[in-house]
Design a protein around this motif. Structure first.
Motif, PDB file in Angstrom:
ATOM      1  N   SER A   1       0.825  -1.214   0.000  1.00 16.67           N
ATOM      2  CA  SER A   1       0.000   0.000   0.000  1.00 16.67           C
ATOM      3  C   SER A   1       0.856   1.260   0.000  1.00 16.67           C
ATOM      4  N   GLY A   2       2.108   1.117   0.404  1.00 19.60           N
ATOM      5  CA  GLY A   2       2.974   2.279   0.505  1.00 19.60           C
ATOM      6  C   GLY A   2       2.711   3.126   1.729  1.00 19.60           C
ATOM      7  N   ARG A   3       1.850   2.630   2.607  1.00 21.54           N
ATOM      8  CA  ARG A   3       1.485   3.360   3.825  1.00 21.54           C
ATOM      9  C   ARG A   3       1.959   2.585   5.052  1.00 21.54           C
ATOM     10  N   PRO A   4       2.136   3.241   6.188  1.00 19.62           N
ATOM     11  CA  PRO A   4       2.526   2.530   7.409  1.00 19.62           C
ATOM     12  C   PRO A   4       1.469   1.496   7.801  1.00 19.62           C
ATOM     13  N   TYR A   5       1.919   0.395   8.359  1.00 17.42           N
ATOM     14  CA  TYR A   5       1.017  -0.645   8.836  1.00 17.42           C
ATOM     15  C   TYR A   5       1.634  -1.273  10.079  1.00 17.42           C
ATOM     16  N   GLY A   6       0.884  -2.160  10.722  1.00 17.07           N
ATOM     17  CA  GLY A   6       1.375  -2.790  11.944  1.00 17.07           C
ATOM     18  C   GLY A   6       1.127  -4.287  11.958  1.00 17.07           C
ATOM     19  N   ILE A   7       1.731  -4.937  12.940  1.00 22.29           N
ATOM     20  CA  ILE A   7       1.589  -6.378  13.160  1.00 22.29           C
ATOM     21  C   ILE A   7       1.253  -6.597  14.627  1.00 22.29           C
ATOM     22  N   GLY A   8       0.269  -7.454  14.892  1.00 21.74           N
ATOM     23  CA  GLY A   8      -0.122  -7.759  16.268  1.00 21.74           C
ATOM     24  C   GLY A   8       0.323  -9.152  16.662  1.00 21.74           C
ATOM     25  N   LEU A   9       1.136  -9.270  17.712  1.00 15.80           N
ATOM     26  CA  LEU A   9       1.651 -10.539  18.211  1.00 15.80           C
ATOM     27  C   LEU A   9       1.060 -10.848  19.580  1.00 15.80           C
ATOM     28  N   MET A  10       0.895 -12.139  19.874  1.00 15.99           N
ATOM     29  CA  MET A  10       0.426 -12.597  21.178  1.00 15.99           C
ATOM     30  C   MET A  10       1.639 -13.013  22.010  1.00 15.99           C
ATOM     31  N   ALA A  11       1.873 -12.318  23.102  1.00 15.55           N
ATOM     32  CA  ALA A  11       3.079 -12.578  23.901  1.00 15.55           C
ATOM     33  C   ALA A  11       3.134 -14.015  24.408  1.00 15.55           C
ATOM     34  N   TRP A  12       1.993 -14.585  24.795  1.00 16.11           N
ATOM     35  CA  TRP A  12       2.000 -15.931  25.369  1.00 16.11           C
ATOM     36  C   TRP A  12       2.409 -16.989  24.339  1.00 16.11           C
ATOM     37  N   ALA A  13       2.231 -16.689  23.047  1.00 12.32           N
ATOM     38  CA  ALA A  13       2.549 -17.658  22.003  1.00 12.32           C
ATOM     39  C   ALA A  13       3.997 -17.575  21.541  1.00 12.32           C
ATOM     40  N   LEU A  14       4.684 -16.479  21.807  1.00 18.48           N
ATOM     41  CA  LEU A  14       6.014 -16.259  21.238  1.00 18.48           C
ATOM     42  C   LEU A  14       7.080 -17.240  21.734  1.00 18.48           C
ATOM     43  N   PRO A  15       7.071 -17.672  22.997  1.00 17.21           N
ATOM     44  CA  PRO A  15       8.101 -18.644  23.399  1.00 17.21           C
ATOM     45  C   PRO A  15       8.087 -19.915  22.558  1.00 17.21           C
ATOM     46  N   GLY A  16       6.914 -20.339  22.115  1.00 15.63           N
ATOM     47  CA  GLY A  16       6.818 -21.531  21.286  1.00 15.63           C
ATOM     48  C   GLY A  16       6.961 -21.263  19.801  1.00 15.63           C
ATOM     49  N   HIS A  17       6.948 -19.980  19.424  1.00 20.20           N
ATOM     50  CA  HIS A  17       7.048 -19.604  18.013  1.00 20.20           C
ATOM     51  C   HIS A  17       7.981 -18.403  17.859  1.00 20.20           C
ATOM     52  N   PRO A  18       9.257 -18.593  18.169  1.00 15.13           N
ATOM     53  CA  PRO A  18      10.190 -17.464  18.072  1.00 15.13           C
ATOM     54  C   PRO A  18      10.326 -16.923  16.656  1.00 15.13           C
ATOM     55  N   ASP A  19       9.962 -17.738  15.668  1.00  9.49           N
ATOM     56  CA  ASP A  19      10.032 -17.271  14.281  1.00  9.49           C
ATOM     57  C   ASP A  19       9.048 -16.143  14.008  1.00  9.49           C
ATOM     58  N   GLN A  20       7.988 -16.028  14.830  1.00  5.25           N
ATOM     59  CA  GLN A  20       7.058 -14.917  14.653  1.00  5.25           C
ATOM     60  C   GLN A  20       7.739 -13.587  14.956  1.00  5.25           C
ATOM     61  N   LEU A  21       8.461 -13.533  16.062  1.00  2.00           N
ATOM     62  CA  LEU A  21       9.177 -12.299  16.402  1.00  2.00           C
ATOM     63  C   LEU A  21      10.233 -12.007  15.347  1.00  2.00           C
ATOM     64  N   ALA A  22      10.954 -13.036  14.921  1.00  2.00           N
ATOM     65  CA  ALA A  22      11.989 -12.847  13.909  1.00  2.00           C
ATOM     66  C   ALA A  22      11.397 -12.290  12.620  1.00  2.00           C
ATOM     67  N   ALA A  23      10.239 -12.801  12.233  1.00  2.00           N
ATOM     68  CA  ALA A  23       9.597 -12.334  11.006  1.00  2.00           C
ATOM     69  C   ALA A  23       9.131 -10.893  11.144  1.00  2.00           C
ATOM     70  N   ALA A  24       8.595 -10.537  12.316  1.00  2.00           N
ATOM     71  CA  ALA A  24       8.163  -9.157  12.536  1.00  2.00           C
ATOM     72  C   ALA A  24       9.350  -8.204  12.492  1.00  2.00           C
ATOM     73  N   LEU A  25      10.464  -8.613  13.085  1.00  2.00           N
ATOM     74  CA  LEU A  25      11.669  -7.787  13.049  1.00  2.00           C
ATOM     75  C   LEU A  25      12.174  -7.630  11.622  1.00  2.00           C
TER      76      LEU A  25
END
Length: 319
Positions: free
Chosen positions: A63-87
């Motif tokens: 879109s060329g416009r700013p956007y965001g990503i919403g992560l669930m903190a409780w799920a991140l320990p089991g899915h560290p790839d989510q944080l890596a992908a967001a970064l």
């Protein structure tokens, strides 16, 4: 529209964030909300792989416009790839909420990403500020989907605004221009709205689910853990979910301990989800659902909803 921290930070026309809604709002909805002048977000399901985030981030970024990503903190320990992908995606905003968010705030900020934390109590808002969050979302119990149901939006917003020094967004029941105007008048930097977008063409909801949303009145939601327990999801118990009330919820409400061991009920819910049977399957929505309208013979778009929210400017000018 009044210029606030939110509009200045992200170059928005309307001080509004389209809340991240897992399994409802992907990159397409985020792009549509952002293109309309607000800030759209991708809702990441708890078990989504990092590759899914990368794919949806590319759609939103187009879109060329700013956007965001919403992560669930409780799920991140089991899915560290989510944080890596967001970064790796480097969105303008990342929301990390519902669980121990403290380990994730600074890595995101170090990457130049603005960090939001959704808080259901003033104490939680203070914890978010102490962890380094750039903005706190005061999310009242009226909100759809998962979160605390301990304090309603208006008293929570007042308490959080009194106690924290970082910008605050208001969430929970912000479904129209009047709700956004009220939040801005109280001192919030903007609104955080999810349910208002449930009737839009760009969501992942089926036509049957959208029809349920449009037919539901303000008293038609229920809060609890029934759907999580039935699916054996590992949501922390303090974060129940608000959804459209249906027969399955009514049958199992107050019997969650029994439900946790009922394999037939788990299979029933899974089958209903596959079949689109919403007398059993869930549609998460907040108490603002009674304010969600259709568009005559057609389906509303995200742009229609953002434009309607922009009328908050006129309301504020009356004072």
């Amino acid at each position: 529209m009044p210029r606030t921290w939110l509009t200045e930070r992200f170059g928005l026309d309307v001080p509004l964030v389209g809340a991240p809604m897992a399994s409802v709002g992907d990159g397409r909805l985020a792009a549509a909300v952002s293109s309309a002048g607000a800030l759209g977000m991708i809702g990441v399901p708890a078990s989504a792989p990092g590759s899914w985030i990368a794919e949806q981030a590319a759609v939103a970024a187009a879109s060329g416009r700013p956007y965001g990503i919403g992560l669930m903190a409780w799920a991140l320990p089991g899915h560290p790839d989510q944080l890596a992908a967001a970064l790796e995606a480097r969105p303008a905003l990342v929301s990390v909420s519902f669980g121990d968010f403290t380990p994730y705030v600074q890595p995101l900020r170090d990457a130049g990403i603005t960090v939001a934390v959704q808080a259901g109590t003033t104490r939680e808002a203070l914890q978010a500020e102490a962890a380094g969050a750039d903005v706190v979302v005061a999310r009242g119990g009226e909100g759809g989907g998962h979160g605390r149901d301990e304090v309603a939006t208006l008293p929570l917003l007042q308490g959080v605004l009194e106690e924290v020094t970082v910008p605050v967004l208001a969430a929970g029941g912000i479904a129209t221009a009047r709700g956004l105007a009220a939040a801005l008048a109280a001192g919030a930097a903007g609104g955080w709205a999810g349910t208002a977008f449930l009737g839009c063409a760009e969501t992942l909801l089926s036509e049957a689910a959208r029809a349920r949303v449009l037919a539901t009145e303000e008293t038609g939601t229920a809060y609890g853990r029934v759907f999580d327990v039935a699916q054996r999801l590992a949501w922390p118990p303090e974060f129940g979910g608000r959804a459209l009330r249906n027969a399955f919820f009514g049958r199992w409400e107050g019997r969650e301990e029994e439900l946790a061991g009922d394999e037939a009920a788990r299979e029933e819910l899974a089958a209903a989800r596959a079949a689109g049977d919403f007398d059993t399957a869930y549609v998460y929505a907040g108490q603002g659902v009674g304010l969600v309208k259709g568009a005559g013979e057609g389906v509303r778009t995200a742009a229609d909803v953002v434009t309607a929210f922009a009328a908050a400017d006129e309301l504020l000018r009356r004072f």
